[in-house]
Design a protein around this motif. Structure first.
Motif, mmCIF file in Angstrom:
data_model
loop_
_atom_site.group_PDB
_atom_site.id
_atom_site.type_symbol
_atom_site.label_atom_id
_atom_site.label_comp_id
_atom_site.label_asym_id
_atom_site.label_seq_id
_atom_site.Cartn_x
_atom_site.Cartn_y
_atom_site.Cartn_z
ATOM 1 N N UNK A 155 0.701 -1.137 -0.013
ATOM 2 C CA UNK A 155 0.082 -0.089 -0.026
ATOM 3 C C UNK A 155 0.820 1.390 0.178
ATOM 4 N N UNK A 156 2.000 1.330 0.723
ATOM 5 C CA UNK A 156 3.018 2.704 0.676
ATOM 6 C C UNK A 156 3.351 2.781 -0.824
ATOM 7 N N UNK A 157 3.842 1.820 -1.278
ATOM 8 C CA UNK A 157 4.344 1.998 -2.747
ATOM 9 C C UNK A 157 3.160 2.592 -3.697
ATOM 10 N N UNK A 158 1.907 2.035 -3.591
ATOM 11 C CA UNK A 158 0.939 2.405 -4.504
ATOM 12 C C UNK A 158 0.622 3.916 -4.025
ATOM 13 N N UNK A 159 0.298 4.129 -2.634
ATOM 14 C CA UNK A 159 0.103 5.611 -2.494
ATOM 15 C C UNK A 159 1.023 6.578 -2.705
ATOM 16 N N UNK A 160 2.556 6.326 -2.584
ATOM 17 C CA UNK A 160 3.597 7.352 -3.169
ATOM 18 C C UNK A 160 3.483 7.447 -4.716
ATOM 19 N N UNK A 161 3.271 6.314 -5.422
ATOM 20 C CA UNK A 161 3.322 6.644 -6.798
ATOM 21 C C UNK A 161 2.040 7.207 -7.259
ATOM 22 N N UNK A 162 0.562 7.078 -6.605
ATOM 23 C CA UNK A 162 -0.408 7.706 -6.828
ATOM 24 C C UNK A 162 -0.484 9.221 -6.668
ATOM 25 N N UNK A 163 0.286 9.596 -5.423
ATOM 26 C CA UNK A 163 0.446 11.019 -4.942
ATOM 27 C C UNK A 163 1.095 11.886 -5.995
ATOM 28 N N UNK A 164 2.326 10.970 -6.574
ATOM 29 C CA UNK A 164 3.310 11.586 -7.315
ATOM 30 C C UNK A 164 2.697 11.711 -8.875
ATOM 31 N N UNK A 165 2.069 10.792 -9.054
ATOM 32 C CA UNK A 165 1.360 11.060 -10.686
ATOM 33 C C UNK A 165 0.251 12.064 -10.485
ATOM 34 N N UNK A 166 -0.598 12.287 -9.377
ATOM 35 C CA UNK A 166 -1.375 13.377 -9.299
ATOM 36 C C UNK A 166 -0.798 14.583 -9.669
ATOM 37 N N UNK A 167 0.248 14.972 -8.873
ATOM 38 C CA UNK A 167 0.957 16.239 -9.130
ATOM 39 C C UNK A 167 1.508 16.263 -10.416
ATOM 40 N N UNK A 168 1.938 15.262 -11.031
ATOM 41 C CA UNK A 168 2.490 15.372 -12.260
ATOM 42 C C UNK A 168 1.336 15.699 -13.468
ATOM 43 N N UNK A 169 0.199 15.220 -13.143
ATOM 44 C CA UNK A 169 -0.892 15.421 -14.076
ATOM 45 C C UNK A 169 -1.354 16.884 -13.864
ATOM 46 N N UNK A 170 -1.286 17.358 -12.698
ATOM 47 C CA UNK A 170 -1.778 18.834 -12.323
ATOM 48 C C UNK A 170 -0.903 19.633 -13.131
ATOM 49 N N UNK A 171 0.471 19.603 -12.946
ATOM 50 C CA UNK A 171 1.324 20.513 -13.782
ATOM 51 C C UNK A 171 1.108 20.478 -15.159
ATOM 52 N N UNK A 172 0.939 19.176 -15.514
ATOM 53 C CA UNK A 172 0.880 19.156 -17.100
ATOM 54 C C UNK A 172 -0.401 19.808 -17.381
#
Length: 89
Positions: A51-68
């Motif tokens: 779960x920690x790996x999934x949460x970290x990846x999801x959080x990072x991809x959320x920010x990346x999507x927002x920036x794009x």
């Protein structure tokens, strides 16, 4: 009795007969996997991801999507402003 009714009755009988069979043959895929795993069994696979790996990846991809998305919006605004300033002399 019409031909198609006779075929439907035969098909229904065949399906009932097959469903009531004592021994059911495995599918071709099941036979293939059984033969493959007999000599080379698959390794253990976790039921769920960490779960920690999934949460970290999801959080990072959320920010990346927002920036794009925001970058694209700013780019379109700048492009429209540039085209508007060139069009009005």
């Amino acid at each position: 009795m019409p031909e198609h009714e006779h075929d439907d009755q035969e098909r229904e009988f065949d399906l009932k007969w097959a469903d009531n069979a004592e021994h059911k043959e495995p599918s071709a895929r099941a036979r293939m996997l059984a033969a493959r795993w007999k000599h080379n069994p698959p390794g253990p696979v976790p039921f769920r991801a960490d779960p920690d790996h999934v949460a970290r990846r999801h959080r990072r991809s959320g920010w990346m999507s927002t920036v794009i998305v925001l970058g694209c919006v700013v780019g379109v605004i700048l492009l429209l402003g540039y085209l508007n300033s060139r069009g009005s002399y």
